[in-house]
Scaffold this active site. Structure first.
Site, PDB file in Angstrom:
ATOM      1  N   ARG A  53       0.757  -1.383   0.016  1.00 35.31           N
ATOM      2  CA  ARG A  53      -0.007  -0.134  -0.036  1.00 35.31           C
ATOM      3  C   ARG A  53       0.852   1.342   0.034  1.00 35.31           C
ATOM      4  NH1 ARG A  53      -2.622  -4.023   1.589  1.00 35.31           N
ATOM      5  NH2 ARG A  53      -0.707  -4.629   2.623  1.00 35.31           N
ATOM      6  N   THR A  54       1.931   1.555   1.010  1.00 37.79           N
ATOM      7  CA  THR A  54       2.551   2.485   1.146  1.00 37.79           C
ATOM      8  C   THR A  54       3.211   2.905  -0.093  1.00 37.79           C
ATOM      9  OG1 THR A  54       2.767   2.172   3.508  1.00 37.79           O
ATOM     10  CG2 THR A  54       3.994   3.934   2.530  1.00 37.79           C
ATOM     11  N   LYS A  82      26.113  -4.408  -1.603  1.00 38.37           N
ATOM     12  CA  LYS A  82      27.498  -4.363  -1.463  1.00 38.37           C
ATOM     13  C   LYS A  82      28.076  -3.687  -0.268  1.00 38.37           C
ATOM     14  CE  LYS A  82      27.189  -3.374  -6.576  1.00 38.37           C
ATOM     15  NZ  LYS A  82      27.332  -2.020  -7.379  1.00 38.37           N
ATOM     16  N   ARG A 103      11.317   3.764   3.601  1.00 43.65           N
ATOM     17  CA  ARG A 103      10.790   2.912   4.500  1.00 43.65           C
ATOM     18  C   ARG A 103      12.113   1.906   4.736  1.00 43.65           C
ATOM     19  NH1 ARG A 103       5.817  -1.197   4.548  1.00 43.65           N
ATOM     20  NH2 ARG A 103       4.753   0.739   4.919  1.00 43.65           N
ATOM     21  N   HIS A 131       4.754   5.719  11.498  1.00 41.50           N
ATOM     22  CA  HIS A 131       4.400   5.870  10.047  1.00 41.50           C
ATOM     23  C   HIS A 131       3.555   6.819   9.880  1.00 41.50           C
ATOM     24  CE1 HIS A 131       3.366   4.004   6.153  1.00 41.50           C
ATOM     25  NE2 HIS A 131       3.187   2.790   6.535  1.00 41.50           N
TER      26      HIS A 131
HETATM   27  N1   CP Z   1      -0.325  -0.134   5.640  1.00 37.81           N
HETATM   28  C1   CP Z   1       0.987  -0.222   5.161  1.00 37.81           C
HETATM   29  O1   CP Z   1       2.007   0.338   5.645  1.00 37.81           O
HETATM   30  O2   CP Z   1       1.088  -1.280   4.185  1.00 37.81           O
HETATM   31  P1   CP Z   1       2.040  -1.801   3.428  1.00 37.81           P
HETATM   32  O3   CP Z   1       3.233  -2.602   4.290  1.00 37.81           O
HETATM   33  O4   CP Z   1       1.794  -2.702   2.338  1.00 37.81           O
HETATM   34  O5   CP Z   1       2.565  -0.219   2.805  1.00 37.81           O
END
Ligand code: CP
Length: 300
Positions: A53-54, A82, A103, A131
């Site tokens: 999603r993100t 590396k 991320r 998040h």
């Molecule tokens: N909600 C969320 O962060 O989903 P993903 O891990 O799929 O990005």
């Protein structure tokens, strides 16, 4: 507002402005209208951990606004393999792009990146840290689905220790005068560092959902974060501890909204999907207009 590392980087007015802007952007997010507000801009999406999603909602948001994106979803296909450090990677990528969505499995990684990047760093999840863009879309979903953002009883259920979405969401909800009910097994309780930033009277803690369920306006369910357990045996003890079913929700208010950042494993039965309580797929879509609004705001 330059970097979005934690939800503290946004005050309440910033948040409301982003939600209001996101609401106006929904027709563009749906592809019914077009926009070129990010024309000429490049956003890097650097994902050192899996995401559906993100990453995809950021990339959709950038595309819908006429911008371009570069990036990776698999760090093993980058020079990380590396031995390149995160600092060096950020120094490179921040020269290629006008903003970086990051991320990373390490808590604090987004802060480290923000300290050295000349372009905005957007934390797309740092380990068991925060998040913040998920929090924005969660707040947007609550406002859209419940009709308001204040004075609600919100249950947060599941892995509150490792689940980074609840860390940033709890802080934001408390700032909007909501009552939080943390429901988890003892070893997955919400960390003290999160409770310390909440007002003392705005939360309660329990390991039982049934007692509090009839009072809730929102039930925010989270997955037990298997990948963050140092010992798989500890995970197996709690893996299936909560399961929300349509039958269980008969004791809830008819207008209760069930949310989940997704992915789900077994904590919400699929029979909830067809009930009016289910808000989690709408919530996932809301990531697009909300991330569009954030990107436009940061690029202005
Ligand atoms: N909600 C969320 O962060 O989903 P993903 O891990 O799929 O990005």
């Amino acid at each position: 507002m330059k970097h979005i590392v934690t939800i503290e980087d946004l005050n309440n007015k910033d948040i409301i402005d982003i939600l209001d802007r996101a609401k106006k952007l929904v027709p563009i997010a749906e592809g019914k209208k077009t926009s070129n507000s990010l024309s000429g801009k490049i956003v890097a999406t650097c994902f050192f951990e899996p995401s559906t999603r993100t990453r995809l909602s950021f990339e959709t948001a950038i595309s819908r606004l006429g911008g371009n994106y570069i990036g990776f979803a698999d760090p093993s296909a980058t020079s990380h393999i590396k031995g390149e450090t995160l600092s060096d990677s950020i120094r490179m990528v921040s020269g290629y792009a006008d903003a970086v969505v990051l991320r990373h499995p390490q808590e604090g990684s987004a802060r480290l990146a923000a300290d050295i990047s000349p372009v905005p760093i957007i934390n797309g999840g740092d380990g068991a840290g925060q998040h913040p863009t998920q929090t924005l879309l969660d707040l947007f979903t609550i406002r859209e689905e419940v009709g308001k953002l204040e004075g609600l009883n919100v249950g947060l259920l599941g892995d509150l220790r490792y689940g980074r979405t609840v860390h940033s969401l709890s802080e934001a909800l408390s700032r909007f005068n909501n009552k939080l009910h943390f429901i988890s097994p003892e070893n997955l309780a919400i960390p003290d560092r999160v409770k310390d930033v909440l007002g003392p009277d705005c939360w309660s803690e329990s390991n039982e959902l049934e007692k509090i369920l009839p009072d809730l306006d929102v039930l925010y369910v989270t997955r037990i974060q298997k990948e963050r357990f140092p010992d798989i045996e500890d995970y197996l003890k709690v893996a299936d501890i909560y399961r929300i079913t349509a039958e269980l929700l008969r004791d809830a208010k008819p207008e209760l909204k069930v949310m989940h950042p997704l992915p789900r494993v077994s904590e919400i039965s699929t029979d909830v999907d067809e009930t009016p309580h289910a808000a989690y797929f709408k919530q996932a879509f809301n990531g697009v207009p909300v991330r569009m609004a954030l990107l436009e705001t940061l690029m202005e």
